[in-house]
Write a protein that holds these residues in place. Structure first.
Motif, PDB file in Angstrom:
ATOM      1  N   UNK A 177       0.873  -1.168   0.000  1.00  0.00           N
ATOM      2  CA  UNK A 177       0.000   0.000   0.000  1.00  0.00           C
ATOM      3  C   UNK A 177       0.917   1.227   0.000  1.00  0.00           C
ATOM      4  N   UNK A 178       1.013   1.886  -1.145  1.00  0.00           N
ATOM      5  CA  UNK A 178       1.990   2.958  -1.324  1.00  0.00           C
ATOM      6  C   UNK A 178       1.393   4.046  -2.207  1.00  0.00           C
ATOM      7  N   UNK A 179       1.589   5.310  -1.823  1.00  0.00           N
ATOM      8  CA  UNK A 179       0.980   6.413  -2.556  1.00  0.00           C
ATOM      9  C   UNK A 179       1.483   6.522  -3.999  1.00  0.00           C
ATOM     10  N   UNK A 180       2.617   5.889  -4.295  1.00  0.00           N
ATOM     11  CA  UNK A 180       3.156   5.932  -5.655  1.00  0.00           C
ATOM     12  C   UNK A 180       2.701   4.741  -6.503  1.00  0.00           C
ATOM     13  N   UNK A 181       1.824   3.916  -5.978  1.00  0.00           N
ATOM     14  CA  UNK A 181       1.388   2.735  -6.705  1.00  0.00           C
ATOM     15  C   UNK A 181       0.243   3.003  -7.666  1.00  0.00           C
ATOM     16  N   UNK A 182      -0.178   1.954  -8.361  1.00  0.00           N
ATOM     17  CA  UNK A 182      -1.307   2.049  -9.281  1.00  0.00           C
ATOM     18  C   UNK A 182      -2.612   2.071  -8.481  1.00  0.00           C
ATOM     19  N   UNK A 183      -3.601   2.776  -8.990  1.00  0.00           N
ATOM     20  CA  UNK A 183      -4.897   2.853  -8.315  1.00  0.00           C
ATOM     21  C   UNK A 183      -5.393   1.440  -8.001  1.00  0.00           C
ATOM     22  N   UNK A 184      -5.796   1.225  -6.769  1.00  0.00           N
ATOM     23  CA  UNK A 184      -6.006  -0.135  -6.248  1.00  0.00           C
ATOM     24  C   UNK A 184      -7.030  -0.950  -7.028  1.00  0.00           C
ATOM     25  N   UNK A 185      -8.103  -0.304  -7.539  1.00  0.00           N
ATOM     26  CA  UNK A 185      -9.134  -1.109  -8.211  1.00  0.00           C
ATOM     27  C   UNK A 185      -8.724  -1.549  -9.618  1.00  0.00           C
ATOM     28  N   UNK A 186      -7.582  -1.051 -10.095  1.00  0.00           N
ATOM     29  CA  UNK A 186      -7.087  -1.460 -11.420  1.00  0.00           C
ATOM     30  C   UNK A 186      -6.225  -2.718 -11.339  1.00  0.00           C
ATOM     31  N   UNK A 187      -5.866  -3.126 -10.144  1.00  0.00           N
ATOM     32  CA  UNK A 187      -5.054  -4.332  -9.972  1.00  0.00           C
ATOM     33  C   UNK A 187      -5.948  -5.563  -9.854  1.00  0.00           C
ATOM     34  N   UNK A 188      -5.459  -6.670 -10.395  1.00  0.00           N
ATOM     35  CA  UNK A 188      -6.159  -7.947 -10.251  1.00  0.00           C
ATOM     36  C   UNK A 188      -5.761  -8.553  -8.902  1.00  0.00           C
ATOM     37  N   UNK A 189      -6.701  -8.595  -7.971  1.00  0.00           N
ATOM     38  CA  UNK A 189      -6.429  -9.086  -6.620  1.00  0.00           C
ATOM     39  C   UNK A 189      -7.167 -10.394  -6.330  1.00  0.00           C
ATOM     40  N   UNK A 190      -7.504 -11.124  -7.387  1.00  0.00           N
ATOM     41  CA  UNK A 190      -8.288 -12.343  -7.210  1.00  0.00           C
ATOM     42  C   UNK A 190      -7.443 -13.564  -6.870  1.00  0.00           C
ATOM     43  N   UNK A 191      -6.139 -13.489  -7.108  1.00  0.00           N
ATOM     44  CA  UNK A 191      -5.271 -14.632  -6.837  1.00  0.00           C
ATOM     45  C   UNK A 191      -4.738 -14.629  -5.421  1.00  0.00           C
ATOM     46  N   UNK A 192      -3.682 -15.411  -5.168  1.00  0.00           N
ATOM     47  CA  UNK A 192      -3.063 -15.424  -3.838  1.00  0.00           C
ATOM     48  C   UNK A 192      -2.478 -14.040  -3.525  1.00  0.00           C
ATOM     49  N   UNK A 193      -2.895 -13.422  -2.444  1.00  0.00           N
ATOM     50  CA  UNK A 193      -2.552 -12.027  -2.164  1.00  0.00           C
ATOM     51  C   UNK A 193      -2.017 -11.847  -0.752  1.00  0.00           C
ATOM     52  N   UNK A 194      -0.976 -11.034  -0.632  1.00  0.00           N
ATOM     53  CA  UNK A 194      -0.515 -10.530   0.668  1.00  0.00           C
ATOM     54  C   UNK A 194      -0.467  -9.011   0.547  1.00  0.00           C
ATOM     55  N   UNK A 195      -1.284  -8.324   1.340  1.00  0.00           N
ATOM     56  CA  UNK A 195      -1.302  -6.861   1.352  1.00  0.00           C
ATOM     57  C   UNK A 195      -0.367  -6.368   2.440  1.00  0.00           C
ATOM     58  N   UNK A 196       0.545  -5.469   2.092  1.00  0.00           N
ATOM     59  CA  UNK A 196       1.508  -4.942   3.064  1.00  0.00           C
ATOM     60  C   UNK A 196       1.118  -3.512   3.428  1.00  0.00           C
ATOM     61  N   UNK A 197       0.891  -3.290   4.711  1.00  0.00           N
ATOM     62  CA  UNK A 197       0.517  -1.977   5.229  1.00  0.00           C
ATOM     63  C   UNK A 197       1.636  -1.486   6.137  1.00  0.00           C
ATOM     64  N   UNK A 198       2.051  -0.242   5.955  1.00  0.00           N
ATOM     65  CA  UNK A 198       3.161   0.296   6.728  1.00  0.00           C
ATOM     66  C   UNK A 198       2.739   0.895   8.056  1.00  0.00           C
ATOM     67  N   UNK A 199       3.712   1.436   8.774  1.00  0.00           N
ATOM     68  CA  UNK A 199       3.466   2.034  10.080  1.00  0.00           C
ATOM     69  C   UNK A 199       2.745   3.367   9.939  1.00  0.00           C
ATOM     70  N   UNK A 200       2.256   3.869  11.066  1.00  0.00           N
ATOM     71  CA  UNK A 200       1.446   5.079  11.069  1.00  0.00           C
ATOM     72  C   UNK A 200       2.219   6.292  10.557  1.00  0.00           C
ATOM     73  N   UNK A 201       3.477   6.408  10.939  1.00  0.00           N
ATOM     74  CA  UNK A 201       4.230   7.599  10.556  1.00  0.00           C
ATOM     75  C   UNK A 201       5.205   7.392   9.416  1.00  0.00           C
TER      76      UNK A 201
END
Length: 247
Positions: A177-201
């Protein structure tokens, strides 16, 4: 078996024995200037990578609530941790591609609890958290998760980048999850997925980001340029749910 619903051990001998037994610990409060057998506790804690927090005696007095803390208070896990393999086994049991949430040094227990609550509701198979510089399964997390900790596996790992590498070797696509990434709904997320979320700051660490296959972003059109970590995670988790249900 789940551990007892307590998150505090008070006193030098009890804390030392808990460390020797291998019990999971979130952090240890040490009274500033404390000596003697505290040295052994410090050595054991450092060997296991437990976070140490030095405070004045008055602070420990308040935390102990009248208990004889002897300059040492340990906060222990309110629930057992699972292994990453347990999560993959759960996905296989359900006949679904793995759906994992990886939290890179997320420290706020309310955020962790909120992420676990949403992850359980969205059908994720588990949440992976960092052992260092991150919150663990405290009672605050248990309360905030609204009971999700009882049903959703949570693994605590020493090295997030290495864990991401292992997941990729098992055929799981890793999305940051990164502000420089592609808009999330344009990615195919139907396969095996690991979402990485960073720290608050700080967001996702550089080493963890380098291990990700893709980056997805959430459009920001207001004056604020970022979302709370648990809110961002919720949006992405339900996009995974939406795409899987649609497929």
């Amino acid at each position: 078996m789940k551990e007892k619903k307590t998150d505090m051990i008070i006193g030098r001998n009890p804390v030392a024995e808990a460390l020797k037994s291998g019990r999971e610990m979130e952090r240890i409060l040490i009274q500033k200037g404390a000596g003697g057998s505290v040295g052994k506790i410090l050595s054991l804690a450092k060997e296991r990578g437990v976070i140490l927090q030095y405070e004045e005696k008055e602070f420990l007095d308040r935390k102990a609530g009248g208990g004889r803390h002897q300059g040492v208070i340990a906060f222990v896990s309110a629930h057992e941790y699972a292994g990453v393999e347990d999560m993959l086994a759960l996905a296989e049991k359900r006949g679904e591609p793995p759906f994992l949430i990886v939290l890179d040094e997320l420290e706020d227990p309310h955020n962790l609890g909120a992420v676990m609550r949403t992850a359980e509701c969205a059908g994720a198979h588990g949440v992976i958290i960092s052992r260092r510089r991150a919150g663990g399964l405290t009672e605050t997390v248990a309360r905030t998760s609204a009971g999700a900790v009882e049903y959703l596996p949570c693994a605590r790992v020493t090295n997030i980048p290495r864990t991401l590498e292992d997941l990729k070797k098992k055929g799981i696509w890793v999305y940051a999850c990164d502000m420089d990434g592609e808009t999330y709904w344009k990615q195919d997320l139907t396969g095996p997925v690991a979402l990485v979320i960073g720290s608050e700051g700080r967001g996702i660490s550089r080493l963890a980001r380098e291990k990700c296959d893709f980056a997805v972003s959430i459009p920001m059109v207001g004056k604020i340029t970022s979302l709370n970590a648990s809110n961002a995670a919720a949006i992405l988790m339900y996009e995974v749910r939406k795409q899987r249900d649609g497929k």
